[in-house]
Design a protein around this motif. Sequence first.
Motif, mmCIF file in Angstrom:
data_model
loop_
_atom_site.group_PDB
_atom_site.id
_atom_site.type_symbol
_atom_site.label_atom_id
_atom_site.label_comp_id
_atom_site.label_asym_id
_atom_site.label_seq_id
_atom_site.Cartn_x
_atom_site.Cartn_y
_atom_site.Cartn_z
ATOM 1 N N ASN A 98 -2.794 -1.433 -0.131
ATOM 2 C CA ASN A 98 -4.236 -1.447 0.028
ATOM 3 C C ASN A 98 -4.919 -1.291 -1.504
ATOM 4 O O ASN A 98 -5.669 -0.568 -1.742
ATOM 5 C CB ASN A 98 -4.530 -0.375 0.928
ATOM 6 N N VAL A 128 -1.555 -5.203 2.614
ATOM 7 C CA VAL A 128 -2.860 -4.625 2.977
ATOM 8 C C VAL A 128 -2.515 -4.441 4.505
ATOM 9 O O VAL A 128 -2.225 -5.064 5.491
ATOM 10 C CB VAL A 128 -3.949 -5.646 3.042
ATOM 11 N N THR A 129 -2.897 -3.127 5.057
ATOM 12 C CA THR A 129 -2.728 -2.682 6.217
ATOM 13 C C THR A 129 -4.218 -2.368 7.096
ATOM 14 O O THR A 129 -5.228 -1.945 5.998
ATOM 15 C CB THR A 129 -1.840 -1.728 6.512
ATOM 16 N N ARG A 130 -4.244 -2.377 8.153
ATOM 17 C CA ARG A 130 -5.444 -2.048 8.931
ATOM 18 C C ARG A 130 -5.041 -1.392 10.159
ATOM 19 O O ARG A 130 -4.023 -1.943 10.775
ATOM 20 C CB ARG A 130 -6.419 -3.145 9.199
ATOM 21 N N SER A 132 -10.048 -4.047 5.547
ATOM 22 C CA SER A 132 -9.869 -2.611 4.975
ATOM 23 C C SER A 132 -9.326 -1.977 6.136
ATOM 24 O O SER A 132 -9.776 -1.948 7.348
ATOM 25 C CB SER A 132 -10.980 -2.438 4.350
ATOM 26 N N PRO A 133 -8.484 -0.893 5.945
ATOM 27 C CA PRO A 133 -7.955 -0.116 6.790
ATOM 28 C C PRO A 133 -8.892 0.915 7.371
ATOM 29 O O PRO A 133 -9.844 1.435 6.562
ATOM 30 C CB PRO A 133 -6.960 0.944 6.011
ATOM 31 N N CYS A 191 -0.732 -5.876 9.399
ATOM 32 C CA CYS A 191 -0.127 -5.754 7.955
ATOM 33 C C CYS A 191 -0.211 -7.324 7.473
ATOM 34 O O CYS A 191 0.376 -8.008 8.163
ATOM 35 C CB CYS A 191 1.327 -5.292 7.869
#
Length: 326
Positions: free
Chosen positions: A50, A76-78, A317-318, A39
């Motif tokens: 996101n 922004v999470t992945r 990008s997730p 994150c």
Amino acid sequence: MSKEWHTASAPGKFVILGEHSVVYGKPAVVLATDRRITCSVRRSKRNTLNGEPIEFSKQPHFRYLTRNLRHAVDFVTRSDIPAGAGLGSSAALSAAVALALSTMAGNDPAERELVEEAYNAELAAQGSGSPMDASACVHGNGIGVNIPGCEDRKLWKFSRGGRSWCVSDIDVPDMTFVIGNTGIRAPTGPQVDKVRRFAKRSNFATEMIEEIGNITLSGYDALRKNDVETLGRMMLMDHKLLSILGVSCKELNKLVNASMPYSYGAKLTGSGGGGCMVALTDEPEKVASVIENRGGTAYIVSAGAQGARVEDGESQSPLFDVSSYE
Ligand code: PMV
């Protein structure tokens, strides 16, 4: 990487023995996996996740974790931990977000503080449960919950609703595990509620919970002695008891049964009702192949990953939909 981003990650986990019964203060044994959630967070003019505005009513983890912020943030999470699959996605998300926010605020939180924050975020989302997942995803490595004799490696203790959980660091066994994902998404809260309702109306269910606790202790003893045969047997017994408690399903049973010819033992892992199973094996490729042949997705796991940590760099990008972690 833009300097304004602060990034942290946390691993998922799988439960070798003791899910569900741990909610009632019984023992559990858990290992962190090499699958992680990352994150990144930065100050912003409005709250986004996101790139989309956050709907806090649908994001209880984020709502809880941002409760004290006086400004908006971009997250922004992945993730390479599938959501609602019993691999600790909710705890890993909570731990990574809590650590990223804390880093942004210039803090360097102790593990115990992070666990508390992640556990409370999970409670805000799922209503009840144990601090097992939050502990595993923050500490990483391997953890034991309420294992007698582990006091010298005690990490922390939590008490809630008349139950308490003493969490210790444990050695990660040199054993091979394969996870099989049914692909059926099953949030934790309803499965925990199901067991609670069963235990409330039936002594039989309470006895099953007690028995899972006994099996977990025998399994932990076997794990310490590197006795894969006994540990595998305990895992299979645990699966049968969890099935009686009503938290398995035919897809999980199918993957467990298909793995058994090449495994010492196999069981559902996490809250069940779908999600994942785990097999202990010397033939990981064969187990992975039978899981895939039965329609599951197999991961040969590297256990004992590092816990929550600050990362250098903005996340990409997730890989999975992170908009509705349960
Ligand atoms: O399915 P997961 O990864 O959320 O694991 C849940 C584990 C339970 O023991 C069923 C619940 C808990 O809070 O310990």
